[in-house]
Design a protein around this motif. Sequence first.
Motif, short mmCIF file in Angstrom:
data_model
loop_
_atom_site.label_atom_id
_atom_site.label_comp_id
_atom_site.label_asym_id
_atom_site.label_seq_id
_atom_site.Cartn_x
_atom_site.Cartn_y
_atom_site.Cartn_z
N HIS A 35 17.88 42.85 37.78
CA HIS A 35 16.62 42.60 37.08
C HIS A 35 15.59 41.78 37.86
N LEU A 36 16.01 41.24 39.01
CA LEU A 36 14.99 40.59 39.86
C LEU A 36 14.10 41.66 40.49
N GLU A 37 14.58 42.86 40.55
CA GLU A 37 13.85 43.99 41.10
C GLU A 37 13.31 43.66 42.50
N GLU A 38 11.99 43.88 42.71
CA GLU A 38 11.48 43.68 44.08
C GLU A 38 11.44 42.22 44.50
N TYR A 39 11.66 41.31 43.55
CA TYR A 39 11.64 39.89 43.90
C TYR A 39 13.05 39.37 44.19
N GLY A 40 14.00 40.27 44.28
CA GLY A 40 15.40 39.86 44.36
C GLY A 40 15.95 39.78 45.77
N TYR A 91 16.73 31.49 41.29
CA TYR A 91 16.55 32.81 40.66
C TYR A 91 16.26 32.65 39.17
N ILE A 92 15.38 33.50 38.67
CA ILE A 92 15.20 33.65 37.22
C ILE A 92 14.76 35.09 36.97
N ALA A 93 15.38 35.74 36.01
CA ALA A 93 14.98 37.10 35.66
C ALA A 93 15.30 37.37 34.20
N VAL A 94 14.46 38.22 33.62
CA VAL A 94 14.66 38.69 32.25
C VAL A 94 14.90 40.20 32.32
N SER A 98 13.29 43.63 28.02
CA SER A 98 13.10 42.51 27.07
C SER A 98 12.04 41.53 27.52
N ARG A 99 11.14 41.98 28.37
CA ARG A 99 10.11 41.05 28.86
C ARG A 99 8.98 40.92 27.85
N GLY A 100 8.24 39.83 27.96
CA GLY A 100 7.08 39.61 27.08
C GLY A 100 7.45 39.19 25.67
N LYS A 101 8.71 38.76 25.47
CA LYS A 101 9.16 38.34 24.13
C LYS A 101 9.56 36.87 24.10
N GLY A 102 9.26 36.16 25.15
CA GLY A 102 9.55 34.72 25.15
C GLY A 102 10.90 34.35 25.76
N VAL A 103 11.64 35.31 26.31
CA VAL A 103 12.94 34.99 26.91
C VAL A 103 12.75 34.10 28.14
N GLY A 104 11.76 34.43 28.97
CA GLY A 104 11.47 33.63 30.16
C GLY A 104 11.11 32.20 29.78
N LYS A 105 10.31 32.06 28.71
CA LYS A 105 9.94 30.71 28.26
C LYS A 105 11.18 29.95 27.80
N LEU A 121 10.37 25.63 43.61
CA LEU A 121 10.66 27.08 43.59
C LEU A 121 9.65 27.74 44.51
N HIS A 122 9.91 28.97 44.86
CA HIS A 122 8.86 29.71 45.55
C HIS A 122 8.64 31.03 44.85
N VAL A 123 7.38 31.45 44.87
CA VAL A 123 6.98 32.66 44.14
C VAL A 123 5.86 33.32 44.92
N GLU A 124 5.89 34.63 44.97
CA GLU A 124 4.83 35.35 45.67
C GLU A 124 3.52 35.16 44.90
N ASN A 127 2.91 37.49 41.85
CA ASN A 127 3.97 37.72 40.86
C ASN A 127 3.53 37.12 39.52
N PRO A 128 3.58 37.91 38.42
CA PRO A 128 3.20 37.37 37.10
C PRO A 128 4.03 36.15 36.70
N ALA A 129 5.21 35.98 37.31
CA ALA A 129 6.04 34.81 37.02
C ALA A 129 5.29 33.51 37.30
N ALA A 131 2.39 32.61 36.34
CA ALA A 131 1.78 32.10 35.09
C ALA A 131 2.82 31.37 34.25
N LEU A 132 4.04 31.89 34.26
CA LEU A 132 5.13 31.24 33.51
C LEU A 132 5.41 29.85 34.08
N TYR A 133 5.48 29.76 35.41
CA TYR A 133 5.77 28.47 36.03
C TYR A 133 4.63 27.47 35.78
N GLU A 134 3.39 27.96 35.88
CA GLU A 134 2.24 27.07 35.69
C GLU A 134 2.22 26.52 34.27
#
Length: 149
Positions: A35-40, A91-94, A98-105, A121-124, A127-129, A131-134
């Motif tokens: 589930h990390l997909e291209e960020y994995g 690593y963090i992945a949803v 099941s994305r966009g339902k608050g699991v990442g939060k 952490l590092h993030v490209e 990557n929409p992630a 916004a989650l970190y911010e």
Amino acid sequence: MTQTAIQTRVFPLGPGQSPLDPALREEVAQFLFTHLEEYGDDLPDIQACLDYAGERGGAVFTAREGERLLGASITNRTGMSGFIPENILVYIAVHGDSRGKGVGKSLMEAVTGSLQGSIALHVEPHNPARALYERYGFTNKYLEMRLTR
Ligand SMILES: CC(C)(COP(=O)(O)OP(=O)(O)OC[C@H]1O[C@@H](n2cnc3c(N)ncnc32)[C@H](O)[C@@H]1OP(=O)(O)O)[C@@H](O)C(=O)NCCC(=O)NCCS
């Protein structure tokens, strides 16, 4: 947006902690690999991150709906503080369904609420992630540079 009943759990790892159950370890490694997909990373890298947490310190975080694994994260303790943050969120992945339902939060609340000390952490950049970190107070004062060997 659908609200899911999500249960998060923290598994602290390292000296003095119980080792991660082998079945859970495999489940988390495979989940992140998928589930990390291209960020994995490759599976052996994810397994090495789990090994480091088990030997030197870190934690595994899971988010489930019933038995179903919806999200996971691994953090490592650096062994340093002040000049280098105490923790790295590696690593963090949803789950892709099941994305966009608050699991990442939920995972980020467990991570920021249970770890002692600062977290890097590092993030490209795109990557929409990001916004989650911010949302949880992460900033990017530094530009990460690497000499890859
Ligand atoms: C990043 C990831 C973990 C977020 O998980 P999620 O469960 O979808 O996130 P949430 O539903 O909890 O959303 C949390 C916040 O993140 C932001 N966010 C998440 N996905 C976003 C997207 N596609 N676009 C913009 N913002 C997004 C929003 O700010 C959202 O807050 P809001 O709902 O109040 O607006 C998930 O998309 C994922 O697994 N991505 C692939 C792996 C990955 O990129 N991991 C991080 C590697 S650095």
